[in-house]
Enzyme design. Structure first.
Site: not given
Length: 297
Positions: A128-129, A132, A190, A194, A258, A264
């Site tokens: 996920h990070e 980004h 976000e 995800d 988010h 999510r």
């Protein structure tokens, strides 16, 4: 997109991915008592003045921030407390950060538990990070963290066109707790992270099975009939489990970056073909969007 343009774009994307700096656990200076004591010697906390202690701490933090004005971006510095239970991506430094507080159950399960649990939890968070760096905001920064247009116009237009699918998907989710629809455009970055993180972590888990276990699946957990592919997705859902009061739910919709936790989970999984295979989800159901599935990365 032109072939040469695609090759060029792929090269720069790969370069940025390779340049991502990972910070895990805590900074080395935290083990140096002398350094720490010297750094905070101006702070004089007392047991009887909580408000004064808070003001001191805020002033200290502000002065620390001012110190970096007019200086080169400090890419090696930590700006996150090791006890923080969260993870981060910084576009201006092109780095991902995972404080020690995040590296515990139910995120990281260690080696005594099946790897499927950790890959589905902290693995997805890492992905996920990382994603980004290539979402609707992070993509604007180059591998050095500079706000520099490194995409071709054609690539940008195709990216924006693909985001419409995800914006529409999440905008159609209605959160009963808040009595409102999710804001697909506000939560786009976000949602991209995800979806990308889920795919990357699952691929990493299957690669681990192939390369480290010679293709042999992990032993099933005693008393459970779930496969480890299923446990991977259940572990991801587990870490997204939350409880909201209606007021907090509405605030989350209005100002949150988010999507609500349940979406999510539903949103990313319903787009992923490996989830459908793991649970045999019928086509065009809530958890299997079929031809309507959205994907950016």
């Amino acid at each position: 997109m032109l072939r040469n343009g695609y090759i060029c774009f792929s090269f720069f994307s790969f370069s940025k991915a390779k340049a991502v700096m990972a910070k895990v656990g805590y900074p080395q200076f935290i083990m140096n008592d002398t350094y720490i004591n010297e750094d905070i010697k101006t702070l004089k906390f007392t047991e009887s003045d909580y408000f004064g202690n808070v003001l001191q701490a805020r002033k200290y933090a502000a002065q620390s921030d001012f110190y970096w004005l007019r200086k080169e971006v400090p890419k090696t510095e930590w700006f996150t407390s090791p006890t923080t239970v969260n993870a981060f991506y910084s576009a201006s430094t092109n780095q991902i950060r995972f404080p020690a507080g995040e590296l515990q159950k139910p995120f990281f399960w260690g080696t005594e538990y099946p790897r499927s649990l950790s890959y589905g939890a902290i693995g997805v968070i890492v992905g996920h990070e990382f994603t980004h760096g290539f979402d609707s905001n992070g993509r604007k920064y180059d591998k050095n963290g500079n706000l520099d247009p490194w995409w071709t116009t054609d690539s940008e237009e195709k990216f924006k066109e693909k985001t419409k699918c995800m914006i529409n998907q999440y905008s159609n989710y209605y959160w009963k707790r808040a009595g409102l629809h999710v804001k697909g455009k506000r939560t786009l970055a976000e949602n991209i992270a995800d979806n990308g993180g889920l795919r990357e972590a699952f691929r990493a888990y299957r690669r681990w099975i192939t390369e480290k276990r010679g293709g042999e699946e992990e032993p099933l957990l005693p008393g459970l009939e779930f496969t480890h592919n299923q446990l991977f997705f259940l572990s991801y859902a587990h870490v997204r489990c939350n409880s909201f009061r209606p007021e907090s739910a509405r605030e989350q919709i209005y100002i949150g970056a988010h999507s609500p936790p349940q979406f999510r989970v539903i949103g990313a999984m319903s787009n992923f073909e490996e989830f459908r295979k793991a649970f045999n989800c019928p086509t065009n159901t809530t958890m299997n969007r079929g031809a309507e599935s959205c994907r950016l990365w």
